[in-house]
Write a protein that holds these residues in place. Structure first.
Motif, PDB file in Angstrom:
ATOM      1  N   THR A  68      12.386  -3.972  -1.129  1.00  0.00           N
ATOM      2  CA  THR A  68      12.572  -5.419  -1.030  1.00  0.00           C
ATOM      3  C   THR A  68      13.870  -5.759  -0.311  1.00  0.00           C
ATOM      4  O   THR A  68      13.922  -6.704   0.494  1.00  0.00           O
ATOM      5  N   MET A  69      14.930  -4.991  -0.584  1.00  0.00           N
ATOM      6  CA  MET A  69      16.204  -5.218   0.099  1.00  0.00           C
ATOM      7  C   MET A  69      16.083  -4.930   1.592  1.00  0.00           C
ATOM      8  O   MET A  69      16.643  -5.647   2.429  1.00  0.00           O
ATOM      9  N   PHE A 142       3.688  -5.505  -3.263  1.00  0.00           N
ATOM     10  CA  PHE A 142       3.524  -6.950  -3.420  1.00  0.00           C
ATOM     11  C   PHE A 142       4.883  -7.630  -3.588  1.00  0.00           C
ATOM     12  O   PHE A 142       5.148  -8.677  -2.988  1.00  0.00           O
ATOM     13  N   LYS A 143       5.737  -7.041  -4.416  1.00  0.00           N
ATOM     14  CA  LYS A 143       7.051  -7.637  -4.662  1.00  0.00           C
ATOM     15  C   LYS A 143       7.880  -7.666  -3.386  1.00  0.00           C
ATOM     16  O   LYS A 143       8.534  -8.668  -3.078  1.00  0.00           O
ATOM     17  N   THR A 152       1.855  -9.124  -9.880  1.00  0.00           N
ATOM     18  CA  THR A 152       1.909  -9.152 -11.340  1.00  0.00           C
ATOM     19  C   THR A 152       0.562  -9.547 -11.923  1.00  0.00           C
ATOM     20  O   THR A 152       0.086  -8.935 -12.892  1.00  0.00           O
ATOM     21  N   MET A 153      -0.070 -10.552 -11.345  1.00  0.00           N
ATOM     22  CA  MET A 153      -1.394 -10.968 -11.811  1.00  0.00           C
ATOM     23  C   MET A 153      -2.395  -9.832 -11.663  1.00  0.00           C
ATOM     24  O   MET A 153      -3.216  -9.578 -12.565  1.00  0.00           O
ATOM     25  N   LEU A 154      -2.334  -9.129 -10.536  1.00  0.00           N
ATOM     26  CA  LEU A 154      -3.243  -8.007 -10.318  1.00  0.00           C
ATOM     27  C   LEU A 154      -3.005  -6.914 -11.351  1.00  0.00           C
ATOM     28  O   LEU A 154      -3.953  -6.384 -11.952  1.00  0.00           O
ATOM     29  N   GLY A 155      -1.739  -6.561 -11.574  1.00  0.00           N
ATOM     30  CA  GLY A 155      -1.427  -5.521 -12.538  1.00  0.00           C
ATOM     31  C   GLY A 155      -1.905  -5.868 -13.937  1.00  0.00           C
ATOM     32  O   GLY A 155      -2.445  -5.012 -14.654  1.00  0.00           O
TER      33      GLY A 155
END
Length: 423
Positions: A68-69, A142-143, A152-155
Protein backbone atom coordinates in the motif's frame (compact mmCIF):
# COMPACT_ATOMS: atom_id res chain seq x y z
CA UNK A 1 -10.54 9.29 1.10
CA UNK A 2 -13.53 10.06 3.32
CA UNK A 3 -15.69 7.85 1.11
CA UNK A 4 -13.21 4.97 1.44
CA UNK A 5 -13.09 5.37 5.23
CA UNK A 6 -16.90 5.37 5.48
CA UNK A 7 -17.11 2.29 3.27
CA UNK A 8 -14.42 0.65 5.40
CA UNK A 9 -16.45 1.37 8.53
CA UNK A 10 -19.45 -0.27 6.92
CA UNK A 11 -17.39 -3.31 5.95
CA UNK A 12 -16.05 -3.64 9.50
CA UNK A 13 -19.58 -3.36 10.86
CA UNK A 14 -20.58 -6.16 8.47
CA UNK A 15 -17.73 -8.22 9.93
CA UNK A 16 -19.13 -7.74 13.42
CA UNK A 17 -22.59 -8.79 12.24
CA UNK A 18 -21.16 -11.98 10.72
CA UNK A 19 -19.39 -12.78 13.99
CA UNK A 20 -22.59 -12.25 15.97
CA UNK A 21 -24.64 -14.40 13.58
CA UNK A 22 -22.14 -17.25 13.78
CA UNK A 23 -21.96 -17.05 17.58
CA UNK A 24 -25.74 -16.96 18.04
CA UNK A 25 -26.71 -19.77 15.66
CA UNK A 26 -23.79 -22.20 15.98
CA UNK A 27 -24.62 -23.63 19.40
CA UNK A 28 -28.33 -24.44 18.83
CA UNK A 29 -27.69 -25.87 15.35
CA UNK A 30 -24.85 -28.11 16.47
CA UNK A 31 -26.83 -29.36 19.46
CA UNK A 32 -29.82 -30.03 17.21
CA UNK A 33 -27.86 -32.79 15.43
CA UNK A 34 -25.15 -33.74 17.95
CA UNK A 35 -25.02 -34.49 21.64
CA UNK A 36 -22.93 -32.32 23.95
CA UNK A 37 -19.96 -34.74 23.91
CA UNK A 38 -19.68 -34.70 20.11
CA UNK A 39 -19.99 -30.93 20.04
CA UNK A 40 -17.27 -30.72 22.69
CA UNK A 41 -15.02 -32.85 20.48
CA UNK A 42 -15.68 -30.47 17.59
CA UNK A 43 -14.74 -27.47 19.71
CA UNK A 44 -11.47 -29.10 20.73
CA UNK A 45 -10.61 -30.11 17.16
CA UNK A 46 -11.47 -26.69 15.73
CA UNK A 47 -9.31 -24.97 18.37
CA UNK A 48 -6.13 -26.92 17.49
CA UNK A 49 -5.59 -25.40 13.99
CA UNK A 50 -5.42 -21.91 15.53
CA UNK A 51 -1.69 -22.46 15.97
CA UNK A 52 -1.36 -23.12 12.22
CA UNK A 53 -2.91 -19.69 11.70
CA UNK A 54 0.34 -18.11 12.94
CA UNK A 55 2.39 -19.89 10.25
CA UNK A 56 2.69 -16.82 8.02
CA UNK A 57 4.77 -15.20 10.85
CA UNK A 58 3.14 -11.84 10.07
CA UNK A 59 4.27 -11.80 6.42
CA UNK A 60 0.81 -11.09 4.99
CA UNK A 61 0.32 -8.02 7.22
CA UNK A 62 3.81 -6.64 6.63
CA UNK A 63 3.60 -7.20 2.87
CA UNK A 64 0.14 -5.65 2.66
CA UNK A 65 1.32 -2.48 4.40
CA UNK A 66 4.42 -2.23 2.23
CA UNK A 67 2.40 -2.79 -0.96
CA UNK A 68 0.00 0.00 0.00
CA UNK A 69 2.87 2.38 0.78
CA UNK A 70 4.49 1.60 -2.60
CA UNK A 71 1.20 2.35 -4.39
CA UNK A 72 0.99 5.62 -2.42
CA UNK A 73 4.25 6.81 -4.00
CA UNK A 74 3.14 5.45 -7.42
CA UNK A 75 5.85 2.77 -7.50
CA UNK A 76 3.72 0.04 -9.01
CA UNK A 77 6.73 -2.09 -9.98
CA UNK A 78 7.89 -2.27 -6.35
CA UNK A 79 4.37 -3.01 -5.16
CA UNK A 80 4.09 -5.94 -7.56
CA UNK A 81 7.56 -7.15 -6.56
CA UNK A 82 6.50 -7.17 -2.90
CA UNK A 83 3.27 -8.99 -3.82
CA UNK A 84 5.02 -11.69 -5.80
CA UNK A 85 7.66 -12.12 -3.08
CA UNK A 86 4.90 -12.63 -0.52
CA UNK A 87 3.13 -14.99 -2.93
CA UNK A 88 6.23 -17.15 -3.21
CA UNK A 89 6.73 -17.17 0.56
CA UNK A 90 3.10 -18.08 1.27
CA UNK A 91 2.97 -20.74 -1.45
CA UNK A 92 6.10 -22.47 -0.15
CA UNK A 93 4.94 -22.12 3.46
CA UNK A 94 1.39 -23.40 2.87
CA UNK A 95 2.44 -26.31 0.64
CA UNK A 96 5.20 -27.35 3.05
CA UNK A 97 2.85 -27.28 6.02
CA UNK A 98 0.17 -29.20 4.11
CA UNK A 99 2.74 -31.90 3.29
CA UNK A 100 3.53 -32.21 7.00
CA UNK A 101 0.27 -31.71 8.87
CA UNK A 102 -2.05 -33.82 6.68
CA UNK A 103 -0.02 -37.05 7.05
CA UNK A 104 0.60 -36.21 10.72
CA UNK A 105 -3.12 -35.77 11.44
CA UNK A 106 -4.04 -38.95 9.54
CA UNK A 107 -1.26 -41.35 10.52
CA UNK A 108 0.77 -40.05 13.48
CA UNK A 109 0.31 -42.11 16.67
CA UNK A 110 -2.28 -40.28 18.76
CA UNK A 111 -4.49 -41.18 21.76
CA UNK A 112 -7.08 -43.89 21.14
CA UNK A 113 -9.81 -41.28 21.43
CA UNK A 114 -8.65 -39.89 18.06
CA UNK A 115 -10.87 -41.94 15.79
CA UNK A 116 -10.59 -41.95 11.99
CA UNK A 117 -13.50 -39.50 11.87
CA UNK A 118 -11.65 -37.09 14.15
CA UNK A 119 -8.36 -37.48 12.27
CA UNK A 120 -9.96 -36.60 8.92
CA UNK A 121 -11.78 -33.67 10.51
CA UNK A 122 -8.54 -32.34 12.02
CA UNK A 123 -6.69 -32.60 8.69
CA UNK A 124 -9.52 -30.79 6.87
CA UNK A 125 -9.69 -28.02 9.49
CA UNK A 126 -5.95 -27.42 9.24
CA UNK A 127 -6.13 -27.23 5.45
CA UNK A 128 -8.93 -24.68 5.74
CA UNK A 129 -6.66 -22.49 7.87
CA UNK A 130 -3.95 -22.68 5.21
CA UNK A 131 -6.42 -21.56 2.54
CA UNK A 132 -7.46 -18.69 4.83
CA UNK A 133 -3.82 -17.63 5.23
CA UNK A 134 -3.30 -17.51 1.48
CA UNK A 135 -6.61 -15.69 1.02
CA UNK A 136 -5.37 -12.99 3.37
CA UNK A 137 -2.72 -12.08 0.82
CA UNK A 138 -5.41 -11.43 -1.78
CA UNK A 139 -7.25 -9.17 0.67
CA UNK A 140 -3.99 -7.22 0.92
CA UNK A 141 -4.25 -6.52 -2.82
CA UNK A 142 -7.70 -5.03 -2.31
CA UNK A 143 -6.35 -2.83 0.49
CA UNK A 144 -3.37 -1.67 -1.56
CA UNK A 145 -5.55 -0.73 -4.53
CA UNK A 146 -8.03 1.41 -2.58
CA UNK A 147 -10.62 -1.37 -2.24
CA UNK A 148 -10.28 -2.10 1.47
CA UNK A 149 -14.05 -2.25 1.98
CA UNK A 150 -14.55 -4.66 -0.93
CA UNK A 151 -11.73 -6.89 0.28
CA UNK A 152 -13.07 -6.96 3.83
CA UNK A 153 -16.59 -7.74 2.64
CA UNK A 154 -15.24 -10.52 0.44
CA UNK A 155 -13.18 -12.00 3.27
CA UNK A 156 -16.13 -11.97 5.66
CA UNK A 157 -18.44 -13.45 3.01
CA UNK A 158 -15.98 -16.32 2.54
CA UNK A 159 -15.92 -16.81 6.33
CA UNK A 160 -19.71 -16.94 6.34
CA UNK A 161 -19.66 -19.40 3.42
CA UNK A 162 -17.22 -21.62 5.32
CA UNK A 163 -19.55 -21.62 8.32
CA UNK A 164 -22.43 -22.38 5.96
CA UNK A 165 -20.39 -25.32 4.67
CA UNK A 166 -20.03 -26.59 8.22
CA UNK A 167 -23.77 -26.35 8.73
CA UNK A 168 -24.46 -28.12 5.42
CA UNK A 169 -22.06 -30.91 6.39
CA UNK A 170 -23.76 -31.16 9.77
CA UNK A 171 -27.20 -31.58 8.22
CA UNK A 172 -26.08 -33.94 5.43
CA UNK A 173 -23.49 -36.18 7.11
CA UNK A 174 -23.66 -35.53 10.87
CA UNK A 175 -20.04 -36.65 11.27
CA UNK A 176 -17.04 -34.58 12.34
CA UNK A 177 -15.24 -35.34 9.08
CA UNK A 178 -18.29 -34.48 6.97
CA UNK A 179 -18.69 -31.10 8.68
CA UNK A 180 -14.99 -30.24 8.35
CA UNK A 181 -14.71 -31.31 4.70
CA UNK A 182 -17.79 -29.31 3.66
CA UNK A 183 -16.34 -26.26 5.39
CA UNK A 184 -13.00 -26.85 3.66
CA UNK A 185 -14.67 -27.03 0.23
CA UNK A 186 -16.47 -23.72 0.89
CA UNK A 187 -13.25 -22.06 2.12
CA UNK A 188 -11.26 -23.32 -0.90
CA UNK A 189 -13.92 -22.08 -3.32
CA UNK A 190 -14.05 -18.72 -1.57
CA UNK A 191 -10.27 -18.38 -1.68
CA UNK A 192 -10.26 -19.16 -5.40
CA UNK A 193 -12.93 -16.51 -5.95
CA UNK A 194 -10.86 -14.04 -3.93
CA UNK A 195 -7.77 -14.73 -6.05
CA UNK A 196 -9.77 -14.17 -9.23
CA UNK A 197 -11.48 -10.98 -8.05
CA UNK A 198 -8.25 -9.50 -6.68
CA UNK A 199 -6.79 -9.65 -10.17
CA UNK A 200 -9.62 -7.64 -11.73
CA UNK A 201 -9.12 -3.96 -12.48
CA UNK A 202 -6.43 -1.82 -14.08
CA UNK A 203 -3.84 -2.25 -11.30
CA UNK A 204 -0.54 -4.03 -11.97
CA UNK A 205 -0.64 -6.70 -9.27
CA UNK A 206 -0.24 -10.04 -11.01
CA UNK A 207 -0.03 -13.65 -9.94
CA UNK A 208 3.37 -15.25 -10.37
CA UNK A 209 6.86 -15.46 -8.95
CA UNK A 210 9.00 -13.98 -11.72
CA UNK A 211 9.48 -10.67 -9.90
CA UNK A 212 9.96 -12.18 -6.43
CA UNK A 213 13.01 -10.75 -4.71
CA UNK A 214 15.22 -12.06 -1.92
CA UNK A 215 15.99 -8.48 -0.90
CA UNK A 216 12.27 -7.72 -0.52
CA UNK A 217 11.77 -10.84 1.57
CA UNK A 218 14.64 -9.93 3.90
CA UNK A 219 13.32 -6.38 4.29
CA UNK A 220 9.94 -7.72 5.49
CA UNK A 221 11.22 -10.25 8.01
CA UNK A 222 11.66 -7.87 10.97
CA UNK A 223 8.27 -6.10 10.70
CA UNK A 224 6.57 -9.44 9.96
CA UNK A 225 8.03 -11.25 12.97
CA UNK A 226 7.38 -8.21 15.18
CA UNK A 227 3.67 -8.49 14.36
CA UNK A 228 3.64 -11.84 16.16
CA UNK A 229 4.25 -10.08 19.49
CA UNK A 230 0.77 -8.53 19.37
CA UNK A 231 -1.33 -11.74 19.41
CA UNK A 232 1.05 -13.20 22.02
CA UNK A 233 0.57 -10.17 24.28
CA UNK A 234 -3.19 -10.23 23.72
CA UNK A 235 -3.23 -13.88 24.71
CA UNK A 236 -1.52 -12.99 27.98
CA UNK A 237 -3.87 -10.08 28.61
CA UNK A 238 -7.03 -12.08 27.88
CA UNK A 239 -6.52 -15.79 28.53
CA UNK A 240 -3.83 -15.16 31.14
CA UNK A 241 -5.97 -12.76 33.13
CA UNK A 242 -8.97 -15.11 32.85
CA UNK A 243 -6.92 -17.94 34.35
CA UNK A 244 -5.73 -15.56 37.06
CA UNK A 245 -9.31 -14.68 38.01
CA UNK A 246 -10.12 -18.40 38.19
CA UNK A 247 -7.10 -19.09 40.41
CA UNK A 248 -7.78 -16.24 42.84
CA UNK A 249 -11.58 -16.02 42.91
CA UNK A 250 -13.01 -19.23 41.39
CA UNK A 251 -14.93 -20.16 38.26
CA UNK A 252 -18.07 -18.24 39.21
CA UNK A 253 -16.04 -15.05 39.32
CA UNK A 254 -14.66 -15.90 35.85
CA UNK A 255 -18.17 -15.95 34.41
CA UNK A 256 -18.93 -12.55 35.96
CA UNK A 257 -15.57 -11.05 34.98
CA UNK A 258 -15.71 -12.23 31.34
CA UNK A 259 -19.26 -10.94 30.97
CA UNK A 260 -18.27 -7.52 32.31
CA UNK A 261 -15.14 -7.39 30.13
CA UNK A 262 -17.17 -8.30 27.02
CA UNK A 263 -19.54 -5.39 27.65
CA UNK A 264 -16.71 -2.98 28.43
CA UNK A 265 -14.77 -3.83 25.27
CA UNK A 266 -17.68 -2.83 23.06
CA UNK A 267 -16.20 0.68 23.18
CA UNK A 268 -12.81 -0.64 22.00
CA UNK A 269 -14.42 -2.64 19.21
CA UNK A 270 -16.22 0.40 17.83
CA UNK A 271 -12.98 2.41 17.89
CA UNK A 272 -11.22 -0.55 16.27
CA UNK A 273 -13.75 -0.60 13.43
CA UNK A 274 -12.92 3.05 12.76
CA UNK A 275 -9.13 2.78 13.08
CA UNK A 276 -8.90 -0.29 10.85
CA UNK A 277 -10.88 1.56 8.19
CA UNK A 278 -8.29 4.36 8.40
CA UNK A 279 -5.30 1.96 8.30
CA UNK A 280 -4.93 1.70 4.49
CA UNK A 281 -5.13 5.49 4.23
CA UNK A 282 -2.24 5.79 6.69
CA UNK A 283 -0.18 3.39 4.56
CA UNK A 284 -1.01 5.20 1.33
CA UNK A 285 -0.29 8.69 2.68
CA UNK A 286 2.92 7.54 4.35
CA UNK A 287 4.14 6.03 1.09
CA UNK A 288 3.35 9.29 -0.69
CA UNK A 289 4.87 11.83 1.73
CA UNK A 290 6.20 10.08 4.86
CA UNK A 291 5.10 11.07 8.36
CA UNK A 292 4.27 14.60 7.21
CA UNK A 293 1.72 13.13 4.83
CA UNK A 294 -0.24 11.36 7.59
CA UNK A 295 -0.13 14.18 10.16
CA UNK A 296 -3.51 15.73 9.40
CA UNK A 297 -5.39 12.43 9.15
CA UNK A 298 -3.68 11.17 12.31
CA UNK A 299 -4.63 14.27 14.28
CA UNK A 300 -8.29 14.14 13.31
CA UNK A 301 -8.68 10.35 13.60
CA UNK A 302 -6.92 10.24 16.99
CA UNK A 303 -9.29 12.85 18.40
CA UNK A 304 -12.34 11.14 16.93
CA UNK A 305 -11.19 7.72 18.17
CA UNK A 306 -10.63 9.07 21.69
CA UNK A 307 -14.03 10.78 21.78
CA UNK A 308 -15.73 7.61 20.55
CA UNK A 309 -14.06 5.48 23.19
CA UNK A 310 -14.67 7.82 26.13
CA UNK A 311 -18.28 8.63 25.25
CA UNK A 312 -19.18 4.99 24.59
CA UNK A 313 -17.58 3.93 27.87
CA UNK A 314 -19.69 6.48 29.75
CA UNK A 315 -22.85 5.35 27.95
CA UNK A 316 -22.08 1.70 28.65
CA UNK A 317 -21.64 2.37 32.36
CA UNK A 318 -25.21 3.63 32.64
CA UNK A 319 -26.60 1.01 30.24
CA UNK A 320 -24.77 -1.97 31.73
CA UNK A 321 -27.37 -2.77 34.45
CA UNK A 322 -30.01 -3.07 31.71
CA UNK A 323 -27.67 -5.03 29.41
CA UNK A 324 -26.75 -7.47 32.18
CA UNK A 325 -30.39 -8.00 33.11
CA UNK A 326 -31.40 -8.74 29.52
CA UNK A 327 -28.30 -10.67 28.38
CA UNK A 328 -27.88 -12.86 31.47
CA UNK A 329 -31.58 -13.09 32.38
CA UNK A 330 -30.74 -11.43 35.70
CA UNK A 331 -28.26 -14.14 36.73
CA UNK A 332 -25.31 -11.72 36.87
CA UNK A 333 -25.84 -8.64 38.99
CA UNK A 334 -24.44 -5.18 38.36
CA UNK A 335 -21.34 -4.38 40.44
CA UNK A 336 -20.56 -0.67 39.95
CA UNK A 337 -16.90 -0.79 41.05
CA UNK A 338 -15.93 -3.65 38.74
CA UNK A 339 -17.73 -2.13 35.77
CA UNK A 340 -16.09 1.23 36.43
CA UNK A 341 -12.57 -0.26 36.46
CA UNK A 342 -13.17 -2.21 33.25
CA UNK A 343 -14.80 0.70 31.42
CA UNK A 344 -11.93 3.05 32.28
CA UNK A 345 -9.58 0.31 31.05
CA UNK A 346 -11.60 0.07 27.83
CA UNK A 347 -11.62 3.86 27.37
CA UNK A 348 -7.82 3.97 27.62
CA UNK A 349 -7.60 1.05 25.18
CA UNK A 350 -9.70 2.93 22.66
CA UNK A 351 -7.72 6.16 23.07
CA UNK A 352 -4.45 4.61 21.90
CA UNK A 353 -5.96 2.39 19.19
CA UNK A 354 -5.37 4.90 16.38
CA UNK A 355 -1.69 5.55 17.29
CA UNK A 356 -1.11 1.79 17.31
CA UNK A 357 -2.75 1.37 13.91
CA UNK A 358 -0.57 4.18 12.55
CA UNK A 359 2.59 2.34 13.59
CA UNK A 360 1.27 -0.97 12.22
CA UNK A 361 0.14 0.59 8.93
CA UNK A 362 3.57 2.09 8.28
CA UNK A 363 5.55 -0.97 9.46
CA UNK A 364 7.08 1.13 12.26
CA UNK A 365 5.76 -1.10 15.02
CA UNK A 366 9.05 -2.94 15.64
CA UNK A 367 9.93 -0.76 18.64
CA UNK A 368 6.40 -1.11 20.03
CA UNK A 369 6.26 -4.92 19.78
CA UNK A 370 8.57 -5.60 22.72
CA UNK A 371 6.81 -3.04 24.91
CA UNK A 372 3.44 -4.55 24.00
CA UNK A 373 4.62 -8.00 25.02
CA UNK A 374 5.95 -6.51 28.27
CA UNK A 375 2.56 -4.92 28.96
CA UNK A 376 0.91 -8.34 28.63
CA UNK A 377 3.33 -9.78 31.16
CA UNK A 378 2.80 -6.74 33.39
CA UNK A 379 -0.98 -7.20 33.37
CA UNK A 380 -0.63 -10.77 34.67
CA UNK A 381 2.12 -9.97 37.21
CA UNK A 382 0.34 -6.91 38.64
CA UNK A 383 -2.96 -8.79 38.44
CA UNK A 384 -1.57 -11.47 40.74
CA UNK A 385 -0.18 -8.89 43.16
CA UNK A 386 -3.26 -6.64 43.24
CA UNK A 387 -5.62 -9.62 43.12
CA UNK A 388 -4.24 -11.07 46.33
CA UNK A 389 -5.12 -7.80 48.06
CA UNK A 390 -8.34 -6.66 46.32
CA UNK A 391 -9.53 -9.81 44.50
CA UNK A 392 -11.20 -9.21 41.10
CA UNK A 393 -11.23 -5.42 41.46
CA UNK A 394 -7.47 -5.58 41.99
CA UNK A 395 -7.05 -7.57 38.76
CA UNK A 396 -9.15 -4.96 36.94
CA UNK A 397 -6.96 -2.20 38.38
CA UNK A 398 -3.84 -4.05 37.19
CA UNK A 399 -5.30 -4.28 33.68
CA UNK A 400 -5.85 -0.51 33.73
CA UNK A 401 -2.27 0.19 34.86
CA UNK A 402 -0.77 -2.01 32.12
CA UNK A 403 -3.08 -0.44 29.52
CA UNK A 404 -2.05 3.07 30.56
CA UNK A 405 1.59 1.98 30.39
CA UNK A 406 1.42 0.71 26.80
CA UNK A 407 -0.84 3.61 25.73
CA UNK A 408 1.80 6.10 26.91
CA UNK A 409 4.61 4.18 25.18
CA UNK A 410 2.71 3.91 21.88
CA UNK A 411 1.67 7.56 21.84
CA UNK A 412 5.24 8.62 22.66
CA UNK A 413 6.68 6.55 19.77
CA UNK A 414 4.15 7.99 17.33
CA UNK A 415 4.83 11.60 18.40
CA UNK A 416 8.59 11.01 18.31
CA UNK A 417 8.31 9.88 14.69
CA UNK A 418 6.44 13.07 13.84
CA UNK A 419 9.10 15.15 15.64
CA UNK A 420 11.89 13.37 13.72
CA UNK A 421 10.07 14.05 10.45
CA UNK A 422 10.06 17.79 11.24
CA UNK A 423 13.73 17.96 12.22
Amino acid sequence: MLRRIILGLGANAFSQVITIVIQIFSLPLFLLYWDAATYGSWLVLSALPAYVGMADVGMVGAAGNKMTMAVGRSDVAEANRIYQTAQLFMTVMCCSLAAIIIPAALFLPLPDSMTTDKRIALAALMCAVLFALYGGLQEAVFKATGRYAAGTMLGQTVRLAEWGGYMAGLMLFRTLAGVAICGLVARAAGTAAGVYLSQQGDHKFRLGFQHASKAELLSMIRPAVSLMAFPLASGLSFQGVTLLVAALAGTTAVAVFNTYRTIARLAVQVTGMFSHAVQPEFSRLFGEAGMKGVRSLYRHSTRLGAVQSIVLSLVLYFMSPFLLRIWTHGRIEFIPSMMMWLLVYAAVGGVWHVPRILLLATNQHIGLAGWFLLSGILSVALGWLFGIIWQVNGICAAMLVSEMFIAAICTYIAHRLFAEANS
